[in-house]
Scaffold this motif. Structure first.
Motif, mmCIF file in Angstrom:
data_model
loop_
_atom_site.group_PDB
_atom_site.id
_atom_site.type_symbol
_atom_site.label_atom_id
_atom_site.label_comp_id
_atom_site.label_asym_id
_atom_site.label_seq_id
_atom_site.Cartn_x
_atom_site.Cartn_y
_atom_site.Cartn_z
ATOM 1 N N THR A 50 0.812 -1.224 0.000
ATOM 2 C CA THR A 50 0.000 0.000 0.000
ATOM 3 C C THR A 50 0.843 1.270 0.000
ATOM 4 O O THR A 50 0.288 2.370 0.098
ATOM 5 C CB THR A 50 -0.938 0.024 1.223
ATOM 6 O OG1 THR A 50 -0.173 -0.076 2.430
ATOM 7 C CG2 THR A 50 -1.925 -1.140 1.160
ATOM 8 N N VAL A 51 2.167 1.146 -0.114
ATOM 9 C CA VAL A 51 3.022 2.330 -0.108
ATOM 10 C C VAL A 51 2.761 3.177 -1.355
ATOM 11 O O VAL A 51 2.207 2.715 -2.351
ATOM 12 C CB VAL A 51 4.522 1.961 -0.034
ATOM 13 C CG1 VAL A 51 4.858 1.378 1.325
ATOM 14 C CG2 VAL A 51 4.891 1.002 -1.153
ATOM 15 N N GLY A 57 -4.966 2.486 -13.503
ATOM 16 C CA GLY A 57 -6.012 2.405 -12.487
ATOM 17 C C GLY A 57 -6.513 3.788 -12.109
ATOM 18 O O GLY A 57 -5.732 4.735 -12.001
ATOM 19 N N GLY A 58 -7.814 3.908 -11.925
ATOM 20 C CA GLY A 58 -8.369 5.178 -11.485
ATOM 21 C C GLY A 58 -8.202 5.337 -9.989
ATOM 22 O O GLY A 58 -7.801 4.410 -9.278
ATOM 23 N N GLU A 59 -8.522 6.524 -9.499
ATOM 24 C CA GLU A 59 -8.375 6.804 -8.072
ATOM 25 C C GLU A 59 -9.197 5.845 -7.232
ATOM 26 O O GLU A 59 -8.740 5.356 -6.192
ATOM 27 C CB GLU A 59 -8.791 8.245 -7.796
ATOM 28 C CG GLU A 59 -8.571 8.676 -6.365
ATOM 29 C CD GLU A 59 -8.878 10.150 -6.150
ATOM 30 O OE1 GLU A 59 -9.093 10.535 -4.986
ATOM 31 O OE2 GLU A 59 -8.914 10.906 -7.144
ATOM 32 N N ALA A 60 -10.429 5.546 -7.682
ATOM 33 C CA ALA A 60 -11.300 4.644 -6.919
ATOM 34 C C ALA A 60 -10.727 3.226 -6.877
ATOM 35 O O ALA A 60 -10.797 2.545 -5.850
ATOM 36 C CB ALA A 60 -12.702 4.632 -7.521
ATOM 37 N N GLU A 61 -10.160 2.794 -7.997
ATOM 38 C CA GLU A 61 -9.594 1.444 -8.054
ATOM 39 C C GLU A 61 -8.366 1.316 -7.162
ATOM 40 O O GLU A 61 -8.187 0.312 -6.467
ATOM 41 C CB GLU A 61 -9.220 1.107 -9.498
ATOM 42 C CG GLU A 61 -8.712 -0.308 -9.677
ATOM 43 C CD GLU A 61 -8.387 -0.635 -11.121
ATOM 44 O OE1 GLU A 61 -7.810 -1.713 -11.353
ATOM 45 O OE2 GLU A 61 -8.696 0.199 -11.999
ATOM 46 N N VAL A 62 -7.521 2.348 -7.166
ATOM 47 C CA VAL A 62 -6.330 2.328 -6.324
ATOM 48 C C VAL A 62 -6.729 2.355 -4.843
ATOM 49 O O VAL A 62 -6.134 1.655 -4.015
ATOM 50 C CB VAL A 62 -5.407 3.509 -6.665
ATOM 51 C CG1 VAL A 62 -4.249 3.604 -5.682
ATOM 52 C CG2 VAL A 62 -4.877 3.361 -8.092
ATOM 53 N N LYS A 63 -7.745 3.137 -4.525
ATOM 54 C CA LYS A 63 -8.225 3.178 -3.144
ATOM 55 C C LYS A 63 -8.762 1.818 -2.721
ATOM 56 O O LYS A 63 -8.515 1.360 -1.603
ATOM 57 C CB LYS A 63 -9.305 4.244 -2.978
ATOM 58 C CG LYS A 63 -9.808 4.366 -1.555
ATOM 59 C CD LYS A 63 -10.814 5.504 -1.395
ATOM 60 C CE LYS A 63 -11.284 5.612 0.049
ATOM 61 N NZ LYS A 63 -12.255 6.719 0.223
ATOM 62 N N ARG A 64 -9.488 1.152 -3.621
ATOM 63 C CA ARG A 64 -10.029 -0.173 -3.301
ATOM 64 C C ARG A 64 -8.903 -1.169 -3.058
ATOM 65 O O ARG A 64 -8.986 -2.024 -2.176
ATOM 66 C CB ARG A 64 -10.928 -0.651 -4.444
ATOM 67 C CG ARG A 64 -11.659 -1.967 -4.152
ATOM 68 C CD ARG A 64 -12.739 -2.209 -5.187
ATOM 69 N NE ARG A 64 -12.169 -2.455 -6.497
ATOM 70 C CZ ARG A 64 -11.762 -3.661 -6.932
ATOM 71 N NH1 ARG A 64 -11.881 -4.723 -6.147
ATOM 72 N NH2 ARG A 64 -11.273 -3.814 -8.133
ATOM 73 N N TRP A 65 -7.827 -1.064 -3.841
ATOM 74 C CA TRP A 65 -6.641 -1.908 -3.639
ATOM 75 C C TRP A 65 -6.100 -1.736 -2.221
ATOM 76 O O TRP A 65 -5.876 -2.706 -1.498
ATOM 77 C CB TRP A 65 -5.590 -1.538 -4.687
ATOM 78 C CG TRP A 65 -4.207 -2.064 -4.428
ATOM 79 C CD1 TRP A 65 -3.259 -1.504 -3.605
ATOM 80 C CD2 TRP A 65 -3.612 -3.238 -4.987
ATOM 81 N NE1 TRP A 65 -2.101 -2.250 -3.635
ATOM 82 C CE2 TRP A 65 -2.287 -3.315 -4.461
ATOM 83 C CE3 TRP A 65 -4.049 -4.205 -5.881
ATOM 84 C CZ2 TRP A 65 -1.415 -4.342 -4.809
ATOM 85 C CZ3 TRP A 65 -3.177 -5.239 -6.224
ATOM 86 C CH2 TRP A 65 -1.886 -5.305 -5.694
ATOM 87 N N ASN A 97 -0.850 5.430 8.958
ATOM 88 C CA ASN A 97 -0.940 5.328 7.502
ATOM 89 C C ASN A 97 -2.357 5.007 7.062
ATOM 90 O O ASN A 97 -2.872 5.571 6.088
ATOM 91 C CB ASN A 97 0.001 4.239 6.986
ATOM 92 C CG ASN A 97 1.407 4.733 6.761
ATOM 93 O OD1 ASN A 97 1.673 5.929 6.822
ATOM 94 N ND2 ASN A 97 2.325 3.820 6.517
ATOM 95 N N ALA A 98 -2.970 4.066 7.763
ATOM 96 C CA ALA A 98 -4.320 3.641 7.394
ATOM 97 C C ALA A 98 -5.309 4.799 7.500
ATOM 98 O O ALA A 98 -6.178 4.965 6.635
ATOM 99 C CB ALA A 98 -4.757 2.482 8.283
ATOM 100 N N ARG A 99 -5.185 5.592 8.548
ATOM 101 C CA ARG A 99 -6.076 6.756 8.681
ATOM 102 C C ARG A 99 -5.859 7.721 7.520
ATOM 103 O O ARG A 99 -6.818 8.271 6.974
ATOM 104 C CB ARG A 99 -5.814 7.462 10.008
ATOM 105 C CG ARG A 99 -6.312 6.730 11.228
ATOM 106 C CD ARG A 99 -6.279 7.610 12.466
ATOM 107 N NE ARG A 99 -6.714 6.870 13.633
ATOM 108 C CZ ARG A 99 -5.900 6.171 14.426
ATOM 109 N NH1 ARG A 99 -4.592 6.148 14.157
ATOM 110 N NH2 ARG A 99 -6.367 5.506 15.460
#
Length: 214
Positions: free
Chosen positions: A103-104, A117-125, A169-171
């Motif tokens: 997730t780095v 990948g779009g922003e939504a796809e990267v966020k889902r990853w 990081n998660a937050r």
């Protein structure tokens, strides 16, 4: 010793916490203060952090932490019981190898820029791997034979110094941490300690000032 890192580098934060817990003095060197190309010359991997020990450079936080523990064994960052020691190492390795590494920022950028990948796809990853990881860590703490205030004992150590930066990081990535009450309780006990507070990103000299963020 010189610790070369950056304020927003959770692997470097792990090392700062470890040095603080052991009371080891060191110089913090912001990587941005080095001349162009200097860091790559010192550390061909190019990743942060790196520990410069009298001209001998050690990359990777896991190797740095092992050096610190072996060279400065008191106080130990690991429990005395061999099984608990192994469990603490396994807990930390799950964070470093199975969560952080997936997730780095450089991985997220590759997914977006090179894989389209779009922003939504990267966020889902990111949410997928963070969710799997934190669920496993929460279950690990729930299964402990003896419940303790910190991950594997009555004082913070190897597992805790990996956990706290990863939760931050998660937050930042928008991950909901409310399903993990045991992890949150450990974090709450850690963050009030000076060893953790002084290792935080905002306590580092290269942390952006308000004018820099404008």
């Amino acid at each position: 010793m010189r610790l070369i890192s950056r304020w927003q580098n959770s692997a470097g934060e792990r090392v700062r916490i470890a040095l603080n817990l052991k009371g080891i003095s060191y110089r913090y060197i912001p990587v941005g203060s080095l001349e162009a190309g200097e860091y790559h010359r010192l550390n061909p991997q190019g990743l942060l952090p790196a520990l410069d020990i009298g001209g001998h450079v050690v990359p990777q936080s896991s190797a740095i932490l092992a050096y610190i523990e072996e060279s400065y064994p008191d106080p130990s960052l690991l429990p005395e019981d061999p099984v608990l020691r192994a469990q603490a190492r396994g807990f930390a390795a799950h964070i470093a190898s199975e969560m952080h590494s997936l997730t780095v920022q450089r991985v997220r950028r590759f997914l977006m820029d090179e894989r389209g990948g779009g922003e939504a796809e990267v966020k889902r990853w990111a949410q997928h791997w963070l969710g799997l990881g934190f669920t496993a860590l929460e279950e690990t703490l729930a299964k402990r034979e003896i419940q303790s205030p910190f991950c594997f004992g009555n004082r913070p150590g190897w597992a805790d110094l990996h956990l706290v930066p990863q939760m931050s990081n998660a937050r930042r990535l928008g991950h909901d941490l409310s399903p993990y009450p045991l992890l949150l309780s450990v974090e709450q006990r850690c963050v009030v300690l000076e060893a953790f507070r002084s290792a935080r990103p905002e306590a580092q000299p290269d942390f952006p000032k308000p004018d820099d963020l404008a």
